[in-house]
Motif scaffolding. Structure first.
Motif, PDB file in Angstrom:
ATOM      1  N   LEU A   1       0.827  -1.211   0.000  1.00  0.00           N
ATOM      2  CA  LEU A   1       0.000   0.000   0.000  1.00  0.00           C
ATOM      3  C   LEU A   1       0.861   1.261   0.000  1.00  0.00           C
ATOM      4  N   ALA A   2       1.941   1.246   0.762  1.00  0.00           N
ATOM      5  CA  ALA A   2       2.823   2.410   0.828  1.00  0.00           C
ATOM      6  C   ALA A   2       3.498   2.660  -0.517  1.00  0.00           C
ATOM      7  N   VAL A   3       3.919   1.611  -1.189  1.00  0.00           N
ATOM      8  CA  VAL A   3       4.590   1.756  -2.480  1.00  0.00           C
ATOM      9  C   VAL A   3       3.634   2.301  -3.536  1.00  0.00           C
ATOM     10  N   THR A   4       2.378   1.904  -3.501  1.00  0.00           N
ATOM     11  CA  THR A   4       1.424   2.391  -4.494  1.00  0.00           C
ATOM     12  C   THR A   4       0.922   3.793  -4.167  1.00  0.00           C
ATOM     13  N   ALA A   5       0.865   4.168  -2.897  1.00  0.00           N
ATOM     14  CA  ALA A   5       0.333   5.479  -2.518  1.00  0.00           C
ATOM     15  C   ALA A   5       1.406   6.562  -2.467  1.00  0.00           C
ATOM     16  N   ALA A   6       2.665   6.219  -2.240  1.00  0.00           N
ATOM     17  CA  ALA A   6       3.732   7.218  -2.079  1.00  0.00           C
ATOM     18  C   ALA A   6       3.896   8.133  -3.291  1.00  0.00           C
ATOM     19  N   PRO A   7       3.888   7.634  -4.517  1.00  0.00           N
ATOM     20  CA  PRO A   7       4.053   8.552  -5.654  1.00  0.00           C
ATOM     21  C   PRO A   7       2.962   9.623  -5.732  1.00  0.00           C
ATOM     22  N   LYS A   8       1.799   9.322  -5.239  1.00  0.00           N
ATOM     23  CA  LYS A   8       0.711  10.302  -5.247  1.00  0.00           C
ATOM     24  C   LYS A   8       1.059  11.504  -4.374  1.00  0.00           C
ATOM     25  N   PHE A   9       1.771  11.296  -3.294  1.00  0.00           N
ATOM     26  CA  PHE A   9       2.117  12.367  -2.369  1.00  0.00           C
ATOM     27  C   PHE A   9       3.449  13.032  -2.711  1.00  0.00           C
ATOM     28  N   MET A  10       4.238  12.444  -3.585  1.00  0.00           N
ATOM     29  CA  MET A  10       5.535  13.002  -3.932  1.00  0.00           C
ATOM     30  C   MET A  10       5.412  14.245  -4.814  1.00  0.00           C
ATOM     31  N   ASN A  11       4.294  14.427  -5.491  1.00  0.00           N
ATOM     32  CA  ASN A  11       4.117  15.521  -6.425  1.00  0.00           C
ATOM     33  C   ASN A  11       3.549  16.768  -5.759  1.00  0.00           C
ATOM     34  N   LEU A  12       3.540  16.836  -4.460  1.00  0.00           N
ATOM     35  CA  LEU A  12       2.942  17.966  -3.762  1.00  0.00           C
ATOM     36  C   LEU A  12       3.709  19.265  -3.996  1.00  0.00           C
ATOM     37  N   GLN A  13       5.018  19.208  -4.132  1.00  0.00           N
ATOM     38  CA  GLN A  13       5.805  20.426  -4.336  1.00  0.00           C
ATOM     39  C   GLN A  13       5.454  21.083  -5.669  1.00  0.00           C
ATOM     40  N   ASN A  14       5.334  20.287  -6.709  1.00  0.00           N
ATOM     41  CA  ASN A  14       4.984  20.847  -8.008  1.00  0.00           C
ATOM     42  C   ASN A  14       3.560  21.393  -8.006  1.00  0.00           C
ATOM     43  N   ASP A  15       2.656  20.712  -7.317  1.00  0.00           N
ATOM     44  CA  ASP A  15       1.286  21.219  -7.202  1.00  0.00           C
ATOM     45  C   ASP A  15       1.264  22.545  -6.453  1.00  0.00           C
ATOM     46  N   ALA A  16       2.104  22.679  -5.444  1.00  0.00           N
ATOM     47  CA  ALA A  16       2.177  23.936  -4.697  1.00  0.00           C
ATOM     48  C   ALA A  16       2.729  25.055  -5.577  1.00  0.00           C
ATOM     49  N   ARG A  17       3.704  24.749  -6.433  1.00  0.00           N
ATOM     50  CA  ARG A  17       4.239  25.756  -7.355  1.00  0.00           C
ATOM     51  C   ARG A  17       3.144  26.246  -8.303  1.00  0.00           C
ATOM     52  N   LYS A  18       2.406  25.298  -8.869  1.00  0.00           N
ATOM     53  CA  LYS A  18       1.328  25.677  -9.786  1.00  0.00           C
ATOM     54  C   LYS A  18       0.270  26.516  -9.081  1.00  0.00           C
ATOM     55  N   ALA A  19      -0.078  26.144  -7.863  1.00  0.00           N
ATOM     56  CA  ALA A  19      -1.066  26.915  -7.109  1.00  0.00           C
ATOM     57  C   ALA A  19      -0.554  28.327  -6.822  1.00  0.00           C
ATOM     58  N   SER A  20       0.735  28.466  -6.521  1.00  0.00           N
ATOM     59  CA  SER A  20       1.313  29.784  -6.295  1.00  0.00           C
ATOM     60  C   SER A  20       1.253  30.632  -7.554  1.00  0.00           C
ATOM     61  N   LEU A  21       1.539  30.014  -8.696  1.00  0.00           N
ATOM     62  CA  LEU A  21       1.461  30.745  -9.961  1.00  0.00           C
ATOM     63  C   LEU A  21       0.031  31.177 -10.260  1.00  0.00           C
ATOM     64  N   GLU A  22      -0.929  30.311  -9.968  1.00  0.00           N
ATOM     65  CA  GLU A  22      -2.335  30.683 -10.169  1.00  0.00           C
ATOM     66  C   GLU A  22      -2.709  31.854  -9.259  1.00  0.00           C
ATOM     67  N   GLY A  23      -2.170  31.865  -8.046  1.00  0.00           N
ATOM     68  CA  GLY A  23      -2.407  32.978  -7.131  1.00  0.00           C
ATOM     69  C   GLY A  23      -1.812  34.271  -7.657  1.00  0.00           C
ATOM     70  N   LEU A  24      -0.595  34.200  -8.207  1.00  0.00           N
ATOM     71  CA  LEU A  24       0.032  35.383  -8.800  1.00  0.00           C
ATOM     72  C   LEU A  24      -0.781  35.872  -9.986  1.00  0.00           C
ATOM     73  N   LYS A  25      -1.253  34.945 -10.806  1.00  0.00           N
ATOM     74  CA  LYS A  25      -2.082  35.322 -11.955  1.00  0.00           C
ATOM     75  C   LYS A  25      -3.323  36.085 -11.480  1.00  0.00           C
ATOM     76  N   GLY A  26      -3.978  35.582 -10.459  1.00  0.00           N
ATOM     77  CA  GLY A  26      -5.152  36.261  -9.918  1.00  0.00           C
ATOM     78  C   GLY A  26      -4.820  37.638  -9.362  1.00  0.00           C
ATOM     79  N   SER A  27      -3.674  37.758  -8.705  1.00  0.00           N
ATOM     80  CA  SER A  27      -3.250  39.054  -8.166  1.00  0.00           C
ATOM     81  C   SER A  27      -3.010  40.066  -9.276  1.00  0.00           C
ATOM     82  N   ILE A  28      -2.347  39.626 -10.328  1.00  0.00           N
ATOM     83  CA  ILE A  28      -2.065  40.524 -11.449  1.00  0.00           C
ATOM     84  C   ILE A  28      -3.372  40.934 -12.135  1.00  0.00           C
ATOM     85  N   GLN A  29      -4.269  39.971 -12.344  1.00  0.00           N
ATOM     86  CA  GLN A  29      -5.542  40.294 -12.989  1.00  0.00           C
ATOM     87  C   GLN A  29      -6.365  41.255 -12.132  1.00  0.00           C
ATOM     88  N   GLY A  30      -6.395  41.021 -10.838  1.00  0.00           N
ATOM     89  CA  GLY A  30      -7.137  41.905  -9.942  1.00  0.00           C
ATOM     90  C   GLY A  30      -6.560  43.308  -9.929  1.00  0.00           C
TER      91      GLY A  30
END
Length: 156
Positions: free
Chosen positions: A22-51
């Motif tokens: 279970l750990a081997v199959t679930a671990a890759p799902k949680f490893m991508n959190l840093q990239n997801d956080a980067r994308k979310a930060s960029l979306e936040g910047l986009k919203g700030s610039i648009q606003g």
């Protein structure tokens, strides 16, 4: 004689093996959190610039400058083009609170400028692109636009 209750060694090993699978199959799902956080930060910047661009345009409209493409047109100290902030670090920095301290913007290219994480200038030009691109208004009938570019391994 009474039998003692408990688990045998074989039962414990089987449970450990199942948890490992279970750990081997679930671990890759949680490893991508840093990239997801980067994308979310960029979306936040986009919203700030648009606003911020919307607020600047509103102020320009009140002052009757929404159709002006004069080189010296300003609203609240922010250089504008057709009512929206110009695509420069100075104009966006004045319009967006915290842009200059938390983000870095590259050199303007034509009518657009790219902004990314502070200290990550390589994200602006490499194959691992990870930035927000702001394009200033090109006419009185066309609004400024903001897009998120997230390609490659660093931001995907």
């Amino acid at each position: 004689m009474k039998r003692q209750g408990g688990f045998t060694l074989i039962e414990l090993v089987v449970v450990i093996v199942i948890l490992g699978i279970l750990a081997v199959t679930a671990a890759p799902k949680f490893m991508n959190l840093q990239n997801d956080a980067r994308k979310a930060s960029l979306e936040g910047l986009k919203g700030s610039i648009q606003g911020a661009a919307g607020i600047v345009y509103g102020k320009a409209a009140i002052n009757g400058l929404e159709a002006s493409d004069a080189a010296d047109a300003e609203v609240s100290g922010i250089p504008i083009k057709f009512g929206y902030p110009q695509a420069t670090s100075a104009a966006l920095g004045a319009a967006v609170n915290g842009l200059s301290t938390d983000w870095t913007c590259g050199t303007p290219s034509g009518d657009s400028i790219k902004c990314t994480f502070k200290g990550k200038d390589s994200y602006l030009t490499s194959a691992d692109a990870c930035y927000v691109e702001y394009t200033q208004a090109k006419s009185a009938s066309a609004a400024a636009s903001t897009t998120v570019v997230a390609t490659g391994n660093s931001c995907s």
